[in-house]
Every structure is written in structure tokens, then in C-alpha cells.
Scaffold this motif. Structure first.
Motif, PDB file in Angstrom:
ATOM      1  N   SER A 129       0.840  -1.204   0.000  1.00 27.08           N
ATOM      2  CA  SER A 129       0.000   0.000   0.000  1.00 27.08           C
ATOM      3  C   SER A 129       0.868   1.244   0.000  1.00 27.08           C
ATOM      4  O   SER A 129       1.834   1.352   0.759  1.00 27.08           O
ATOM      5  CB  SER A 129      -0.927   0.004   1.221  1.00 27.08           C
ATOM      6  N   LYS A 161      -4.441   4.294  -1.120  1.00 29.46           N
ATOM      7  CA  LYS A 161      -4.879   4.590   0.248  1.00 29.46           C
ATOM      8  C   LYS A 161      -6.363   4.927   0.334  1.00 29.46           C
ATOM      9  O   LYS A 161      -6.867   5.249   1.402  1.00 29.46           O
ATOM     10  CB  LYS A 161      -4.062   5.758   0.803  1.00 29.46           C
ATOM     11  N   HIS A 162      -7.075   4.849  -0.779  1.00 30.87           N
ATOM     12  CA  HIS A 162      -8.473   5.268  -0.804  1.00 30.87           C
ATOM     13  C   HIS A 162      -9.402   4.193  -0.259  1.00 30.87           C
ATOM     14  O   HIS A 162      -9.081   3.004  -0.265  1.00 30.87           O
ATOM     15  CB  HIS A 162      -8.873   5.647  -2.232  1.00 30.87           C
ATOM     16  N   CYS A 163     -10.571   4.630   0.152  1.00 34.01           N
ATOM     17  CA  CYS A 163     -11.547   3.725   0.749  1.00 34.01           C
ATOM     18  C   CYS A 163     -12.371   3.041  -0.340  1.00 34.01           C
ATOM     19  O   CYS A 163     -13.582   3.229  -0.441  1.00 34.01           O
ATOM     20  CB  CYS A 163     -12.445   4.515   1.713  1.00 34.01           C
ATOM     21  N   GLU A 164     -11.688   2.276  -1.162  1.00 35.08           N
ATOM     22  CA  GLU A 164     -12.299   1.526  -2.269  1.00 35.08           C
ATOM     23  C   GLU A 164     -11.508   0.239  -2.457  1.00 35.08           C
ATOM     24  O   GLU A 164     -10.272   0.276  -2.551  1.00 35.08           O
ATOM     25  CB  GLU A 164     -12.238   2.323  -3.585  1.00 35.08           C
ATOM     26  N   SER A 165     -12.192  -0.888  -2.556  1.00 37.50           N
ATOM     27  CA  SER A 165     -11.482  -2.145  -2.793  1.00 37.50           C
ATOM     28  C   SER A 165     -10.841  -2.167  -4.181  1.00 37.50           C
ATOM     29  O   SER A 165      -9.863  -2.886  -4.409  1.00 37.50           O
ATOM     30  CB  SER A 165     -12.441  -3.333  -2.644  1.00 37.50           C
ATOM     31  N   ASP A 186      -9.245   0.258  -5.493  1.00 36.15           N
ATOM     32  CA  ASP A 186      -8.179   1.263  -5.547  1.00 36.15           C
ATOM     33  C   ASP A 186      -6.834   0.563  -5.693  1.00 36.15           C
ATOM     34  O   ASP A 186      -6.093   0.374  -4.726  1.00 36.15           O
ATOM     35  CB  ASP A 186      -8.222   2.124  -4.279  1.00 36.15           C
ATOM     36  N   TYR A 204     -10.591  12.548  -4.846  1.00 34.32           N
ATOM     37  CA  TYR A 204     -11.382  11.552  -4.122  1.00 34.32           C
ATOM     38  C   TYR A 204     -10.830  11.374  -2.705  1.00 34.32           C
ATOM     39  O   TYR A 204      -9.631  11.335  -2.492  1.00 34.32           O
ATOM     40  CB  TYR A 204     -11.376  10.227  -4.879  1.00 34.32           C
ATOM     41  N   ASN A 205     -11.744  11.254  -1.751  1.00 29.43           N
ATOM     42  CA  ASN A 205     -11.403  11.188  -0.325  1.00 29.43           C
ATOM     43  C   ASN A 205     -10.662  12.434   0.149  1.00 29.43           C
ATOM     44  O   ASN A 205      -9.935  12.409   1.146  1.00 29.43           O
ATOM     45  CB  ASN A 205     -10.554   9.951  -0.005  1.00 29.43           C
TER      46      ASN A 205
END
Length: 468
Positions: free
Chosen positions: A343, A382-386, A388, A422-423
Motif C-alpha cells: 500500500s 490509500k483510498h476507501c475503495e477495494s 483502488d 477523491y477522499n
């Protein structure tokens, strides 16, 4: 489409190796094992500008722009014609990029008022600009006409009247091309010729003669010829050749009424994102297209028109590298063993192509060389999406860990231009490197920049870094 995530690449003998067809020309490792691009080592870049960081090798962009111009010039001369090459700005546009490509002899293709503003701000000659778009507003059309844009590409029947009216109001004769769909779809190694086109761009080829006549009815318009774009990430000339044969048949009908000086065959020339990609040299593609055009013109008894092309990704894509800092490494069991989720501090906000298109990329350690065996990795954002994911499948040394600097190759095109917040992640800066020097060509954003646009925050609240 680019390389896709359908297959895991074979484990490399050396996970430190830099494939020359994937990385910017001249990229190498120094004595300490650090990645060096444009004469600047990646660790120094990260320390000075932070990560994530877009890095563009200026010399590579300039060299590729000149190479493409020379390839198409030579191919066109061989068949008794001339070529005009436009840089397709949608791939990545900034004032610095505009200056580099125009100094190399290219025009610039834009498709919005914003892109037009960038090109003009860079000092580009308006007569060497082309303006695309399937839904150009009346205001954008008027701005382009007033600026003296060299060619407006008419994308639909309704635009004929809009452009004619804008040109008449400005007291100008506006040069235009008509975008048509040849029925050829090309992508990577193969192409498909179909009878119908179901897409938002252009008009059916069957209506080109009718609409060409409509354009010629307007004294405020000058008809340059047909324009066609058949796809993206194309590795050879076959699709272009098939499309050219179809276009020349219609071009000949129009030419018998009045001279049609030009044929624009668009862009879409591919690059290597991974070692599996094998695009043909642009010289071979240019020659193949020219041969097809010459043969079709001879068959239809017409002069060979001036040719135009619009490369974008193939100019700037290979010049780009994105640097990230590793935050966590998580081994995850799979059916075939283990995959390490690496990550990083960026993700789909700076490179959405993997999530959007299933694009495949190449990643390497940038801060050091390692003798550890290769481990299968997936570089995650690092985004809140699988979904990503930056690099779906590649190999890094098994000891990759937090704090390491990694580099993803071939990110010069469609990464910065598709970037988002995004985010509420600020977009990274773009740094140009050349001859051991680095300079910012697009400033990065800060959280203060994001907050400054939030109308619910009063400037008097004293948000640090927020303009008063």
C-alpha cells in the motif's frame, strides 16, 4: 485499451531490472541502486517534492515529438504528400508540455475551453490548434473562432450551423474537418471492422458526402476534409490501413465536387506499459499507413491528400514515472501461494486507469537495489475503495517494506489528466527532469487548497494556508 490485468507476468530473473521499452529512455540505477530519471535520482526528488510525485523526463517528450513528426513527414513525402502532426492534449496538458511539443514542430489538439486556454497561455500559434469535442458549447465555439483556431472538428450535424454562425458573426472563414466513423475499431494487436458505429463521437461515414455538401453551402466555412479516430493503444498499422481505405472512397466522392486537401487519421498509437507490450516502431506504422493511403488514392483516381495525425499517449506516456512511498505491506494467501499487498501514499486519485480500464503497469523499487527473491505484489492505494489498485500484478523484491520508495512506469499520459480529489486527497505536483535538474511544471495541491473551495468555511476562521 492498454495492457490489462488478465494475466500475472512471469517472475523476473531480477526484480530490480528496468526494461528499456517500458522506462523512460536513459532511466537507470546509480551506484547505490537508486532509480535515476533525467539525471536526477528518485530519492532526491522525493525528499525535495514529496510523494506521490509525477515525474516527466523533458528530453524524452521532446525527442518523441520530433521522432513522430519526422516519421510522418518522411512517410508522407514518399507518397508525394505532406503531414501535420498534432499533440493530443487530453493525454496530459500544461503550458510546459505545449511549449515542448510546439518547439518540436507539432500542433496541439484540444477538446475543451480549458484546454484551449492552456494552449493559448503557453503561446501556441492558434492557427496550429485543432479543437475537438462531441459537445462543444456555443461559447467554446465562439472563443475558438475568435482566437483564430486553425481547425474546428465538426462532430455532429448540429455543429455545422453553430460553427458557421460563430464564424459569420466574427467575420471569419473558419476551417473545419468532419469527424466520421469508419466502422473500424482498433485496439492493441487486433482490429474489428464493423458495419455500424454506436458511439458518441462523429457521424456515420454514409452521411459524409451529404454533410460535406452542407458545410460547403456556408461562406463562413472552409472544408478541410474528413477526420477519423479508430481507437487507442494500437500497436501496428493494420487498423489504420483498413480505415484509410474506407475513408478514401468517400474522400474521392467529395473531391470530385471540389478539392478536399486533407485527411486526418487521428491517433491512438500504443506504448509499452509492461514487457508484454510490443508496439511497432512509429516509422513502420507511418510507412504502413502511407502505403495504404497511396494505394487507395490510386484505386479511386484521386490525388493523395495532406495527412494529419494526433498522437498523445505515445508522445508523453513513456516519459512519465510516478513515485510513491510504501506505507504497509500485507501478505495475503491466494490459490497459488501468496500475494503481497503493497500500500502506497497515492492511488486512484492520481492514477485511475487501473480501476477504470483494467490497465496494467510496471513497478520497481526506486530507493535501493535488493538481492531478495521476487515476490508477487499488488500495489494498492490509500483510498476507501477495494478497487483502488495502482498495479494489479507485478514483482518486487521480497523485502519491500514501509518507507521504501517505489516507481510506476509509463504514467505520463492519462494519470495527471484524470486525477481527482477523491477522499479529499490533494493532487500531486508534476516535476520535469532534464540533465540532472528538476523543476515543478504543475504545482501540487494542499489541504488548504481543498478547504478554500468549501463555501461552508469562513476565511476569517483562519484555516492555516487558506487565502484570506
Amino acid at each position: 485499451m492498454a495492457s490489462t490485468v488478465s494475466a500475472v507476468p512471469a517472475a523476473p530473473a531480477d526484480p530490480n531490472a528496468l526494461a528499456p521499452e517500458v522506462w523512460p529512455q536513459g532511466a537507470a540505477r546509480d551506484a547505490e541502486g537508486r532509480l535515476v530519471v533525467g539525471g536526477v535520482d528518485a530519492v532526491a526528488l522525493a525528499e525535495q517534492f514529496g510523494t506521490p510525485l509525477y515525474v516527466v523526463d523533458e528530453a524524452v517528450v521532446r525527442e518523441r515529438a520530433e521522432r513522430f513528426r519526422e516519421a510522418f513527414d518522411a512517410a508522407a513525402r514518399r507518397i508525394g504528400s505532406q503531414a501535420t502532426v498534432y499533440y493530443a492534449g487530453k493525454a496530459f496538458l500544461s503550458t510546459a508540455i505545449v511549449r515542448w511539443v510546439t518547439e518540436a514542430g507539432l500542433g496541439v489538439d484540444v477538446c475543451t475551453g480549458g484546454e484551449l486556454a492552456v494552449a493559448l497561455a503557453a503561446g501556441a500559434d492558434p492557427s496550429r490548434l485543432g479543437f475537438h469535442g462531441n459537445n462543444k458549447s456555443v461559447g467554446e465555439i465562439a472563443r475558438a473562432v475568435d482566437a483564430g483556431v486553425g481547425a474546428l472538428i465538426i462532430d455532429s450535424e448540429i455543429e455545422i450551423e453553430r460553427v458557421a454562425e460563430a464564424a459569420a458573426r466574427a467575420g471569419r472563414v473558419q476551417r473545419v474537418r468532419l469527424r466520421v466513423n469508419s466502422g473500424v475499431h482498433a485496439s492493441t494487436h487486433e482490429f474489428l471492422a464493423t458495419a455500424h458505429e454506436d458511439q458518441k463521437f462523429g457521424v456515420p461515414l454514409s452521411r459524409a458526402v451529404e454533410l460535406g455538401a452542407r458545410i460547403r453551402e456556408h461562406d463562413s466555412l472552409e472544408f478541410l476534409g474528413l477526420h477519423c479516430h479508430i481507437g487507442s493503444q494500437i500497436f501496428d498499422a493494420a487498423g489504420f490501413a483498413e480505415s484509410a481505405e474506407r475513408l478514401i472512397a468517400v474522400h474521392a466522392e467529395l473531391d470530385r465536387v471540389a478539392p478536399v486537401p486533407e485527411l486526418n487519421l487521428g491517433g491512438g498509437f500504443g506504448i509499452a506499459y509492461t514487457e508484454a507490450d510490443r508496439p511497432a516502431p512509429i516509422e513502420r506504422i507511418a510507412d504502413g499507413i502511407a502505403d495504404a493511403v497511396a494505394a487507395a488514392c490510386e484505386a479511386h483516381g484521386v490525388r493523395v491528400p495532406r495527412l494529419a495525425f494526433e498522437p498523445g499517449r505515445s508522445i508523453v506516456g513513456p516519459a512519465g514515472v510516478t513515485l510513491y512511498t510504501v506505507g504497509t505491506v500485507k501478505p495475503v494467501p491466494t490459490d497459488d501461494g501468496w500475494r503481497h499487498y503493497v500500500s502506497v501514499d497515492g492511488g486512484m486519485s492520481d492514477n485511475v486507469r487501473t480501476a477504470l480500464y483494467g490497465a496494467a503497469y510496471t513497478v520497481r523499487l526506486a530507493s535501493r537495489r535488493s538481492d531478495a527473491p521476487a515476490a508477487l505484489v499488488r500495489v494498492a492505494g490509500k483510498h476507501c475503495e477495494s478497487g483502488d489498485i495502482v498495479v494489479d500484478a507485478d514483482w518486487l523484491p521480497h523485502d519491500v517494506g514501509p518507507g521504501d520508495l517505489v516507481a510506476v512506469a509509463a504514467t505520463g499520459a492519462y494519470c495527471w489528466s484524470l486525477a481527482s480529489n477523491y477522499n479529499h486527497v490533494p493532487r500531486p505536483p508534476v516535476v520535469a527532469v532534464r540533465d540532472g535538474q528538476a523543476r515543478v511544471i504543475v504545482r501540487g495541491e494542499t489541504e488548504a487548497d481543498l478547504l478554500a473551495r468549501d463555501a461552508g468555511i469562513d476565511a476569517s476562521d483562519g484555516i492555516e494556508g487558506t487565502p484570506a
